[in-house]
Design an enzyme around this catalytic site. Structure first.
Site, mmCIF file in Angstrom:
data_model
loop_
_atom_site.group_PDB
_atom_site.id
_atom_site.type_symbol
_atom_site.label_atom_id
_atom_site.label_comp_id
_atom_site.label_asym_id
_atom_site.label_seq_id
_atom_site.Cartn_x
_atom_site.Cartn_y
_atom_site.Cartn_z
ATOM 1 N N ARG A 46 28.679 62.032 34.298
ATOM 2 C CA ARG A 46 28.643 61.276 35.545
ATOM 3 C C ARG A 46 30.030 60.832 35.986
ATOM 4 O O ARG A 46 30.320 60.757 37.164
ATOM 5 C CB ARG A 46 27.761 60.046 35.303
ATOM 6 C CG ARG A 46 27.081 59.542 36.535
ATOM 7 C CD ARG A 46 26.017 58.553 36.141
ATOM 8 N NE ARG A 46 26.379 57.890 34.870
ATOM 9 C CZ ARG A 46 25.602 57.048 34.227
ATOM 10 N NH1 ARG A 46 24.424 56.753 34.708
ATOM 11 N NH2 ARG A 46 25.974 56.487 33.093
ATOM 12 N N LYS A 142 18.557 64.443 18.124
ATOM 13 C CA LYS A 142 17.701 63.291 17.929
ATOM 14 C C LYS A 142 18.271 62.089 18.673
ATOM 15 O O LYS A 142 19.479 62.074 18.888
ATOM 16 C CB LYS A 142 17.528 62.999 16.452
ATOM 17 C CG LYS A 142 18.786 62.410 15.774
ATOM 18 C CD LYS A 142 18.514 62.151 14.335
ATOM 19 C CE LYS A 142 18.079 60.736 14.074
ATOM 20 N NZ LYS A 142 19.205 59.812 13.870
ATOM 21 N N HIS A 172 21.507 67.306 11.900
ATOM 22 C CA HIS A 172 22.817 67.667 11.335
ATOM 23 C C HIS A 172 22.792 67.757 9.810
ATOM 24 O O HIS A 172 23.665 68.362 9.217
ATOM 25 C CB HIS A 172 23.931 66.750 11.859
ATOM 26 C CG HIS A 172 24.012 65.418 11.184
ATOM 27 N ND1 HIS A 172 23.203 64.364 11.505
ATOM 28 C CD2 HIS A 172 24.816 64.964 10.198
ATOM 29 C CE1 HIS A 172 23.510 63.329 10.752
ATOM 30 N NE2 HIS A 172 24.490 63.668 9.947
ATOM 31 N N GLU A 210 23.921 54.278 2.547
ATOM 32 C CA GLU A 210 25.112 54.102 3.377
ATOM 33 C C GLU A 210 25.684 52.707 3.158
ATOM 34 O O GLU A 210 24.938 51.782 2.836
ATOM 35 C CB GLU A 210 24.750 54.260 4.855
ATOM 36 C CG GLU A 210 24.206 55.639 5.198
ATOM 37 C CD GLU A 210 23.962 55.780 6.693
ATOM 38 O OE1 GLU A 210 24.857 56.304 7.365
ATOM 39 O OE2 GLU A 210 22.908 55.335 7.181
ATOM 40 N N HIS A 234 16.034 63.594 8.779
ATOM 41 C CA HIS A 234 16.915 64.060 7.704
ATOM 42 C C HIS A 234 16.230 64.112 6.330
ATOM 43 O O HIS A 234 16.310 65.105 5.618
ATOM 44 C CB HIS A 234 18.153 63.153 7.591
ATOM 45 C CG HIS A 234 18.885 62.947 8.884
ATOM 46 N ND1 HIS A 234 19.037 63.934 9.820
ATOM 47 C CD2 HIS A 234 19.527 61.861 9.389
ATOM 48 C CE1 HIS A 234 19.743 63.463 10.851
ATOM 49 N NE2 HIS A 234 20.038 62.212 10.612
ATOM 50 N N LYS A 325 20.972 50.954 4.950
ATOM 51 C CA LYS A 325 22.313 50.586 5.405
ATOM 52 C C LYS A 325 22.843 49.456 4.524
ATOM 53 O O LYS A 325 22.066 48.679 3.965
ATOM 54 C CB LYS A 325 22.261 50.071 6.843
ATOM 55 C CG LYS A 325 21.593 51.041 7.831
ATOM 56 C CD LYS A 325 22.557 52.062 8.337
ATOM 57 C CE LYS A 325 21.943 52.945 9.399
ATOM 58 N NZ LYS A 325 22.671 54.197 9.577
HETATM 59 C C1 BG6 Z 1 22.304 59.684 11.897
HETATM 60 C C2 BG6 Z 1 21.697 58.319 11.946
HETATM 61 O O1 BG6 Z 1 21.386 60.652 12.327
HETATM 62 O O2 BG6 Z 1 22.705 59.975 10.567
HETATM 63 C C3 BG6 Z 1 22.669 57.281 11.447
HETATM 64 O O3 BG6 Z 1 21.322 58.006 13.281
HETATM 65 C C4 BG6 Z 1 23.191 57.662 10.089
HETATM 66 O O4 BG6 Z 1 22.074 55.992 11.406
HETATM 67 C C5 BG6 Z 1 23.685 59.089 10.054
HETATM 68 O O5 BG6 Z 1 24.243 56.774 9.757
HETATM 69 C C6 BG6 Z 1 24.032 59.537 8.651
HETATM 70 O O6 BG6 Z 1 24.687 60.768 8.692
HETATM 71 P P1 BG6 Z 1 25.745 61.177 7.596
HETATM 72 O O7 BG6 Z 1 26.102 62.587 7.942
HETATM 73 O O8 BG6 Z 1 26.887 60.227 7.728
HETATM 74 O O9 BG6 Z 1 25.060 61.050 6.277
#
Ligand code: BG6
Length: 477
Positions: A46, A142, A172, A210, A234, A325
């Site tokens: 945009r 996503k 991913h 994480e 994931h 987290k």
């Molecule tokens: C994302 C989530 O898809 O994956 C995040 O939305 C998360 O919350 C992330 O932190 C983790 O990805 P990676 O590759 O850092 O393990």
């Protein structure tokens, strides 16, 4: 090997994902010689700005996220592949200009790095302006829906203009090196497959821990929670790759058919088999409620659960999943714990411990097996457990940093037209069909998530989920 020449349009090119992952990833593929210099990356968003402003912004993004001293000539050559078109996803502005940029005879891919509410508008305009055709590919991210109903609606919207073999739904995690290696380990070795079932596997643990909190993404996250954000996608994909039957061929539909069967075989979850948590205030920052600015939130920043796959291979082997987290360390790993030997012949030497296979996704990708051996020395037959360690970085002579990031690998797969590492619509819907009742049961109640300290391994109750089965989590470290 360079991929075919392409025009890649990034809708939402000024957004976070484009700056952080997509453009830096393409740049690294360019440096590696995989992206042809004639290719075009067309940013569409945009923001009213010209090409040079977009290039300057992306130069900044590369400096920030690629993070090494860049060869200026190469960087300039890469930036020269960038174009920019201000576009109104819901109106008419910009579409003829975008159309004018597209070259005939090259691969056309469209990355929808925008809110899902815009998918329909963009797909419709790509079709009505004749910009996309039956050979074009679209990439979506996503969150792909927030439950089965919304995911179905999104699939239906895209299906109005694109066939399933044109739609690349990114998870991913499937682009990570070790995740793909899982398939190589399972299906290119004879060693593991005979033991890969409930007769020999006691249980499986999948942990994605994480250290970061949700600060900065609070609004999105508080509407999602760990189940929608990590488990439905994931973690489910990791579970599928561990549990699926060997596909007849390494081919997109053969692989996805097998994953789908696993998801469909998941038993509905028992309320006793799930623990939710929320991180508290700590010395390094505020707790979850403050991070999301919602003092009454019941959304989980941690979840641990015990899943059962009801099929011949896995009945009797629980799969424990945990993610959260602000935990003690950033680590993602899969632990396969085998059953103990049925009988010990060593009276005084100690009891053999169960073999474990640890598949480490990040950091330090690799595999580790524990085996029992005799303790060296003259002390008689005493058993000790030792690791058989294989770090991929050591084995392959790479220091790990040169491994392509998940995104760059997946984007190249889009250009190559290979859907193996992308989720199919039915697979995604099946995953929602399993998580929907779990989320609905929680929403219907009033219970609060269990508090846990930042830097810990989650709430106590999550430990108990295994203790009551006489098992324990592998430590997060
Ligand atoms: C994302 C989530 O898809 O994956 C995040 O939305 C998360 O919350 C992330 O932190 C983790 O990805 P990676 O590759 O850092 O393990």
């Amino acid at each position: 090997i360079p991929v075919e020449d392409f025009d890649l349009v990034i809708f939402g090119a000024t957004g976070d994902l484009a700056r952080r992952k997509i453009v830096p990833g393409l740049y690294r593929r360019f440096v590696a010689g995989q992206m042809p210099a004639s290719a075009q990356i067309i940013g569409a968003a945009r923001t009213r700005q010209d090409e040079s402003a977009f290039r300057a912004d992306m130069r900044g993004a590369i400096a920030e996220f690629v993070g090494r001293d860049e060869d200026e000539a190469q960087l300039d050559a890469f930036l020269a592949t960038l174009r920019y078109v201000p576009i109104d996803a819901r109106g008419t502005d910009g579409w003829p200009e975008l159309s004018a940029h597209m070259r005939p005879g090259v691969v056309h891919a469209f990355y929808f790095s925008v809110a899902p509410s815009l998918f329909g508008d963009i797909a419709e305009r790509l079709a009505s302006h004749g910009i996309a055709d039956a050979d074009s590919r679209i990439v979506v991210e996503k969150p792909f829906g927030r439950d089965l109903v919304t995911a179905r609606a999104l699939n239906a919207t895209l299906a109005q203009h694109f066939a399933e073999n044109q739609i690349y739904r990114i998870d991913h995690y499937l682009g990570k090196e070790t995740v793909q290696n899982l398939m190589a380990v399972r299906f290119a070795n004879i060693l593991f497959e005979p033991l890969w079932n409930a007769q020999y596997v006691d249980h499986v643990q999948i942990t994605v821990a994480e250290t970061v909190g949700v600060g900065g993404r609070g609004e999105y996250y508080d509407h999602s929670g760990a189940i929608r954000d990590m488990v439905q996608n994931h973690m489910m994909q990791l579970l599928c790759l561990i549990a699926m039957e060997p596909p007849y061929h390494f081919d997109p539909d053969a692989v996805r058919d097998e994953k789908l069967k696993v998801i469909r075989a998941l038993e509905p979850l028992d309320a006793d088999d799930i623990v939710r948590g929320q991180y508290q205030d700590g010395p390094d920052g505020p707790g979850y409620l403050q991070d999301v600015e919602n003092p009454l939130s019941r959304t989980e920043s941690f979840v641990a659960l015990k899943a059962h796959i009801a099929n011949w291979r896995w009945t009797g082997t629980p799969f424990y999943l945990r993610t959260g987290k602000r935990l003690r360390a950033r680590t993602s790993e899969i632990v396969i714990t085998f059953r103990e030997p049925p009988h010990s012949i060593f009276d005084d030497g100690g009891t053999p411990k169960a073999n474990q296979m640890v598949i480490k996704l990040q950091p330090n990708e690799g595999m580790n097996m524990t085996v029992m051996i005799k303790e060296p020395g003259p002390g008689g037959m005493r058993l000790v457990q030792v690791p058989l360690d294989m770090s991929f970085a050591d084995a392959l002579g790479s220091n790990g940093t040169d491994m392509p990031d998940a995104y760059e690998r997946l984007i190249m797969d889009v250009i190559r037209g290979n859907q193996t590492l992308f989720m199919r619509g039915d697979e995604l819907e099946a995953a929602w069909a399993w998580t929907d009742p779990i989320i609905a049961a929680w929403d219907a109640g009033t219970r609060l998530p269990e508090p846990y300290d930042p830097g810990s391994s989650g709430p106590e109750e999550a430990l108990r989920l295994l203790h009551r089965d006489n098992r324990r989590w592998r430590e997060i470290r």
